[in-house]
Scaffold this active site. Structure first.
Site, short mmCIF file in Angstrom:
data_model
loop_
_atom_site.label_atom_id
_atom_site.label_comp_id
_atom_site.label_asym_id
_atom_site.label_seq_id
_atom_site.Cartn_x
_atom_site.Cartn_y
_atom_site.Cartn_z
N LYS A 187 -40.85 -9.27 4.98
CA LYS A 187 -42.20 -9.69 4.71
C LYS A 187 -43.08 -9.54 5.94
CE LYS A 187 -40.45 -13.28 1.64
NZ LYS A 187 -40.22 -14.73 1.54
N ASP B 207 -36.62 -6.35 17.79
CA ASP B 207 -35.91 -7.26 18.70
C ASP B 207 -34.63 -6.55 19.13
OD1 ASP B 207 -34.89 -9.43 20.01
OD2 ASP B 207 -34.72 -10.72 18.27
#
Ligand code: IMP
Ligand code: MG
Length: 197
Positions: A60, A120
């Site tokens: 999302k 990340d």
């Protein structure tokens, strides 16, 4: 056309939706986001002239960035979305990627530009790139809004990057903690508090 001037029915309720003490300082401001996304839009418009890309947003987290970026591109792009889960509700990557919603579009012959909120460890993107390449697009590139410095555990080819940020957890502009705080208009540090208290 005129905006609706009616006051909210119970405006006193608004205050209770405030961000709370766990929202730390701004890491990337609204203004910086606006300017950088406009630049990315100009770069993508120039690079993809004559071959409008299919933007593939990774839900999302990418929904806010995708909305702004798509409108900053001056080409007749198409948009599609995938949903992947790589985190559960913790703030650290599990390394396990699960496809929750697949694409509607056929990628064969398309110039695919993956739109990601944040890189990340890079494991999510690494998995996605391999998954999408198997569908034989004409080209495949990545536009990531944020990249956490020094965290990547896999080699990645990122064609467009918005900002490099320190490797701390952040929220806002689409990014969540436990599905909250996605609607903050800037990117903020997140302070989970002292777990021993
Ligand atoms: P990676 O697989 O470790 O690169 O993690 C990528 C996904 O983890 C991102 O697409 C985000 O959904 C989520 N994520 C990574 N870092 C953060 C963060 O600081 N805040 C919120 N979500 C994050
Ligand atoms: Mg994401």
């Amino acid at each position: 056309m005129r905006p609706n001037d009616d006051p909210p029915a119970r405006s006193g309720q608004r205050a209770r939706h405030g961000p709370g003490p766990e929202v730390g300082p701004v890491v990337v401001s609204e203004e910086a986001l606006r300017e950088r996304i406009a630049e990315l839009g100009r770069d993508i418009t120039a690079d993809y002239a004559g071959r409008p890309p299919l933007l593939v947003g990774v839900l999302k987290g990418a929904f806010v960035f995708m909305s702004d970026l798509s409108r900053a591109i001056g080409l007749p792009v198409q948009v599609d979305f995938m949903a992947v889960a790589s985190y559960g509700s913790a703030t650290r990557t599990s390394g396990v990627v699960r496809i929750v919603k697949d694409l509607d579009a056929d990628l064969a012959g398309q110039h695919v530009l993956v739109v990601e909120d944040i890189v990340d460890s890079g494991l999510t993107l690494n998995y996605l790139q391999r998954y999408l390449l198997a569908r034989r697009p004409a080209s495949l590139e990545v536009c990531a809004l944020l990249v956490k410095d020094g965290q990547q555990r896999t080699a990645l080819d990122l064609r467009y990057v918005g900002f490099h940020i320190p490797p701390d957890f952040v929220v806002g502009f689409g990014l969540d903690v436990d599905e909250r705080l996605r609607n903050l208009p800037a990117v903020h540090a997140y302070d989970a508090g002292d777990p021993d208290v």
